[in-house]
Design an enzyme around this catalytic site. Structure first.
Site, PDB file in Angstrom:
ATOM      1  N   SER A  20      -9.783  -0.069   7.211  1.00  0.00           N
ATOM      2  CA  SER A  20      -9.419   0.111   5.871  1.00  0.00           C
ATOM      3  C   SER A  20      -8.291  -1.931   5.373  1.00  0.00           C
ATOM      4  O   SER A  20      -8.808  -1.947   4.419  1.00  0.00           O
ATOM      5  CB  SER A  20      -8.302   0.774   6.217  1.00  0.00           C
ATOM      6  OG  SER A  20      -9.112   1.808   5.767  1.00  0.00           O
ATOM      7  N   LYS A  53       1.091  -1.188   0.616  1.00  0.00           N
ATOM      8  CA  LYS A  53       0.144   0.385   0.133  1.00  0.00           C
ATOM      9  C   LYS A  53       0.793   1.383   0.141  1.00  0.00           C
ATOM     10  O   LYS A  53       1.644   1.357   0.556  1.00  0.00           O
ATOM     11  CB  LYS A  53      -0.879  -0.414   1.111  1.00  0.00           C
ATOM     12  CG  LYS A  53      -2.026   1.050   0.963  1.00  0.00           C
ATOM     13  CD  LYS A  53      -2.670   1.369   2.354  1.00  0.00           C
ATOM     14  CE  LYS A  53      -4.391   1.784   2.426  1.00  0.00           C
ATOM     15  NZ  LYS A  53      -5.045   1.750   4.020  1.00  0.00           N
ATOM     16  N   SER A  56      -9.678   1.861   2.587  1.00  0.00           N
ATOM     17  CA  SER A  56      -9.153   2.527   1.939  1.00  0.00           C
ATOM     18  C   SER A  56      -7.624   1.594   1.039  1.00  0.00           C
ATOM     19  O   SER A  56      -7.459   2.716   0.330  1.00  0.00           O
ATOM     20  CB  SER A  56      -8.301   3.628   2.823  1.00  0.00           C
ATOM     21  OG  SER A  56      -6.977   2.704   3.585  1.00  0.00           O
TER      22      SER A  56
END
Ligand code: ZN
Lengths: 496, 487
Positions: free
Chosen positions: B178, B79, B154
């Site tokens: 997330s 990420k 996210s």
């Protein structure tokens, strides 16, 4: 109109640690190579996290204990948020509502003659990280600013006094005593030029009028960078506030707290533009750092490891060596190493008064002239003691000892100065006391013969006339002990 | 056999037997990315050359019989909120466009030590603020199961990358769900470990007291393996836990005896999608059949979780994001009048709408005069939420719940309704507020063909228990074996 001056000092001290407070970077002063003592943590890079430096925390604890503060068993870190280019994270890690220590005091001497002292209250002492340094290069019309983050993250101890100080001189005295204590504790080098000791002063007046005390608005004078400027700035500010009171009658609460700087050149304090939106720092506990619990055992261990404080040392030296308050103040206030030197010399020669005279006069003069610290002084305490020991032993006179002392200093030879060098100088210069009274008596007889008037005066009852004779004998018999000469002359005159 | 969509255990076995090299695996990954990432939009940055070079080194080690790390040769996506030395790390924000960290995050060092091959950096909601990956400044990531839907957020890029078969493993971060919510939306196993179990050093902070890194994988074994590599104490993170890390993979196949699963009455209320509720109840039946006891429990303060979260997280964010001021790195406005103006212009241009919204929320909650009513009260209720869990775990070993109230929603559906978007995290937020571990596992599909997840929460440091329980369900079902056809 009469008034009382009310002053509180906020002092920032850089603690003398190897590394910064939240990362492993060197905390050494290094203004010539900007940004070399940095890492992701003190640069405030995304993702970097702080880790508390235990050494900094313990130095801070030690200082707070020496300031007679209460130590909190639980303390935490807070973020103080504001924008400034020297603050790379946009917040400073500090301590807000749970400082690690509070409610202490420092004793200062109010009157050197009477030795009267007073306790100045300490509201709190807390730890925080220092910011970097902004540098504005405006040469050649440049408008660029640069930021050096070498200093960012240096451990900083903020010590806030109660508004207990009543004059500019007292404020200076407090700051000097605080500095002395910090250097004795070896927690900071307290170099004001390098910014490791910085001072802000909060000043106002209580005007006595119609039996009431009317406070004037409090003004904070920022960044006072020398003892002299602390005293001067406060003196100027007192005057300004009094004039302002007479002109406007403004009292505390009528205007927001003002921040002023000191213009040493013009000798005035100058209003500073208010830091934009500085009123709300939006403090909150730093979620990246765990709260700190302080064990009683640690406090006790640090307390037992504390050195003797300057105030205690003054008292002890005065008693041990029967020195005046003035003398012990001069010795102790020079710093721990100077006082150590004194004690070593006094012990080795056995005469504290003599050692004190030499240190406070000859050595201090030489240190000043040569711009040396006592640690750099080429004559070590035991060598000085050896020299001083020869005076009561009647090997040399006091005057000759000074000559030897200067010769030792001017030697400039390689290697440390040893006591055998003293023997060499005495021999080379013929400074050894003339113990052979036969030779001395011959000189005395000659002088008496040459000075019939002085002899007559003496015999006529003018004791002082002997002085002229002693002087002449001393000039001819180098290295003679004045005391011995005096006795021999009187004996000769009385028997003659 | 195609490596696309294969599990970590399969891929490691193939490499072990010499059927695939790491280079071949990575090339397949890049081919897959080339074939479908223009539609999925999982990656913000790939570094083909560096990855292939590293893969070749691992292959070489394997040939020489040198000792190999636990993830030897496996492609992993990271990420883009996690710092990678020498590779761009943007947080999907214009603010950090072109920013290249000079250091590796702790987890990235761990990946490298384990001989994993870092393929690239995945898309996210800007600074991890969002639940749909629509708040990225660069692109919108789409759900591989239905490109009209979001992958959740996210960590939507990391979830989509695994779901679409581009990589078998990826790293996400979970501040309010997330990892778990996108895992649920994409039919994956996604885990948020106990707060402090994985070092946050190098994870770009959104809300420091809630952020935690965790794995995405197709199956429980993959997630367990990656967690095992990443977990452990790190002295550079003061909030990192010093406890030793058990082997999560070793006991994975051992079912838990006498397992007591708590089900909170507060979790099955209005707003919960019918199909999601049915899938969760079906999963509970699976556990019942495996001998587990299902117990009703209560989490009375869970109704405050959204309010508490949106007080505490933005407060911390407002402070954490203060460093992006255009002075030392990141975006600086081209035009400004003076210093204050430079700050305003740089931040105004660099941050997106949702980030600004949360910074303002947080700055407000921390302001003098409001601090006690908002932030401090938030901390107190946070404590009550944790107390609820402590009481619940006195009666059960795990708590099962939906991951999100609905399956993946449509792109654009909630983006203009922040409150509805915030409510999509209602089941996941509490675990962050309480610092507890949680895992999302595949538990079915909606009639529209979208995955539905089951969330399991455990007491602190019960990752091993969570993973074993997850594996029990996985062995009894085949939801985790399905793969989307990305077209
Ligand atoms: Zn550093």
């Amino acid at each position: 109109m009469d008034y009382t001056v009310v002053i509180g000092l906020e002092v920032h001290v850089q603690l003398q640690t190897q590394s910064k407070i939240f990362c492993g970077c060197s905390a050494a002063y290094n203004p010539t190579q900007p940004n070399v003592q940095t890492c992701p943590v003190c640069l405030g890079l995304p993702g970097a996290l702080p880790v508390m430096n235990r050494q900094a925390f313990e130095l801070a604890l030690k200082t707070a204990l020496a300031l007679n503060c209460e130590i909190a068993s639980y303390t935490k870190w807070d973020r103080k948020q504001y924008y400034y280019p020297d603050l790379p994270k946009g917040y400073q890690i500090s301590q807000y509502d749970c400082p690690f220590s509070k409610d202490g005091w420092l004793e200062i001497e109010m009157n050197a003659e009477t030795g009267e002292t007073r306790r100045i209250g300490i509201i709190r002492a807390h730890l925080e990280e220092d910011a970097g340094k902004n540098m504005h290069d405006e040469s050649g019309g440049k408008t660029d600013s640069q930021v050096d983050l070498n200093r960012a993250g240096t451990p900083l101890l903020e010590i806030v006094s109660q508004p207990d100080l009543r004059s500019a001189a007292e404020a200076r005295r407090y700051l000097e005593e605080l500095r002395l204590l910090l250097t004795y504790l070896n927690v900071s080098d307290c170099n004001m030029q390098e910014g490791s000791l910085r001072c802000d002063a909060n000043v106002n007046l209580h005007i006595h009028q119609d039996g009431k005390n009317i406070p004037t608005p409090i003004v904070e004078i920022k960044n006072l960078n020398s003892f002299r400027n602390v005293e001067l700035a406060i003196t100027c500010e007192i005057e300004r506030q009094f004039e302002d009171w007479k002109a406007t009658g403004r009292r505390l609460g009528d205007v927001p707290k003002e921040t002023r700087g000191f213009d040493a050149q013009r000798g005035v304090t100058v209003g500073q533009r208010g830091k934009e939106e500085a009123s709300d720092y939006r403090y909150f506990p730093d979620p990246d750092l765990a709260p700190v619990t302080v064990a009683d055992e640690l406090i006790e261990q640090l307390r037992s490891d504390l050195c003797e404080f300057p105030a205690d040392r003054r008292k002890r030296l005065a008693v041990t060596w029967q020195l005046s308050d003035y003398d012990v103040r001069v010795i102790v206030d020079q710093g721990r190493e100077f006082a150590d030197y004194f004690e070593a010399a006094a012990q080795a020669c056995g005469d504290g008064k003599q050692a004190c005279n030499w240190l406070t006069q000859d050595i201090l003069r030489e240190l000043n002239e040569r711009r040396l610290t006592i640690a750099q002084f080429p004559i070590r305490a035991e060598v000085l003691a050896n020299l001083l020991g020869r005076i009561p032993a009647r090997q040399i006179t006091n005057k000759s000892a000074r000559e030897v002392f200067l010769e030792l200093l001017n030697d400039g030879g390689a290697g440390p100065i040893t006591s055998s060098r003293i023997d060499e100088i005495i021999a080379a210069r013929g400074l050894a006391l003339v113990a052979d009274t036969g030779a001395l008596e011959q000189v005395i007889t000659a002088v008496i013969d040459k000075n019939p008037k002085a002899v007559a005066d003496f015999r006529g009852g003018k004791q002082a006339a002997v002085g002229a004779l002693i002087g002449q004998v001393m000039r001819e018999a180098k290295g003679a002990d004045a005391q011995v000469v005096r006795e021999l002359i009187i004996k000769a005159l009385q028997s003659g | 056999m195609s490596p696309i969509g294969a599990t970590t255990s399969e891929l490691l076995a193939h490499m072990e037997r010499g059927e695939f090299s790491s280079v071949a695996l990575c090339e397949a990954a890049f081919d897959r990315i080339a074939a479908c990432d223009d539609r999925v939009g999982a990656f913000l940055h790939v570094d083909r050359e560096a990855a292939l070079q590293q893969a070749a080194q691992v292959d070489d080690k394997r040939r020489r019989g040198a000792p190999l790390g636990r993830l030897a040769g496996l492609p992993v996506a990271v990420k883009d909120v996690i710092c990678t030395r020498g590779q761009p790390t943007t947080c999907a924000s214009k603010m950090l466009e072109g920013f290249t960290p000079p250091y590796d995050a702790h987890v990235v060092s761990k990946l490298r030590e384990a001989d994993a091959v870092i393929i690239g950096k995945t898309n996210l909601d800007e600074f991890a603020m969002g639940s749909s990956t629509e708040n990225s400044a660069y692109k919108t990531t789409r759900n591989p199961w239905n490109l009209a839907c979001t992958p959740g957020g996210s960590s939507g890029g990391s979830a989509a990358a695994v779901a679409a078969g581009m990589v078998p493993l990826s790293l996400g971060s979970d501040t309010g769900g997330s990892i778990r919510q996108p895992a649920g939306f994409c039919g994956l196993v996604g885990m948020k470990p106990t707060y402090g179990r994985i070092s946050r050093y190098g994870l770009i902070a959104y809300a420091s007291s809630l952020d935690q890194i965790g794995p995405f994988a197709h199956d429980v074994a993959g997630a367990a393996l990656l967690l095992e590599v990443l977990a452990g104490h790190d002295p550079r993170d003061s909030t990192s836990l010093p406890m030793p890390v058990p082997s999560y993979t070793a006991a994975l196949e051992e079912p838990l005896k006498g397992l007591k699963i708590g089900v909170a009455v507060e979790h099955f209320v209005a707003g919960l999608d019918r199909e999601v509720e049915a899938a969760v109840r079906q999963a509970l039946d699976v556990y019942r059949c495996l001998g587990a006891e299902i117990r009703e429990i209560s989490l009375p303060h869970s109704k405050y979780a959204v309010a508490v979260y949106y007080t505490i997280a933005p407060s911390e964010a407002s402070s954490n994001l203060a460093r992006y001021d255009g002075v030392h790195y990141g975006h600086r406005a081209a035009q400004f009048e003076n210093m204050i103006d430079m700050y305003c212009a740089s931040r105004g241009e660099g941050f997106g709408k949702e980030v600004k919204r949360r910074i303002m929320l947080g700055a407000y909650a921390l302001s003098a005069g409001y601090y006690d009513a908002y932030y401090l009260k938030g901390l107190k209720v946070r404590r009550l939420i944790r107390n609820d869990f402590d009481a619940a775990f006195a009666q059960c070993d795990l708590i099962a719940s939906p991951v999100a109230p609905t399956p993946a929603f449509k792109i654009g559906e909630l983006v203009n309704d922040p409150l509805a978007m915030y409510l999509s995290d209602i089941y996941t937020l509490s675990a962050n507020l309480a610092g507890l571990p949680g895992v999302s596992i595949p538990a079915g599909f909606s009639s529209g063909g979208l995955p539905i997840g089951l969330q399991l929460l455990g007491p602190p440091l019960a990752e091993d228990r969570l993973l074993r329980a997850a594996r029990m369900h996985e062995r009894a079902t085949d939801w985790h074996t399905r793969r989307p056809e990305v077209v």
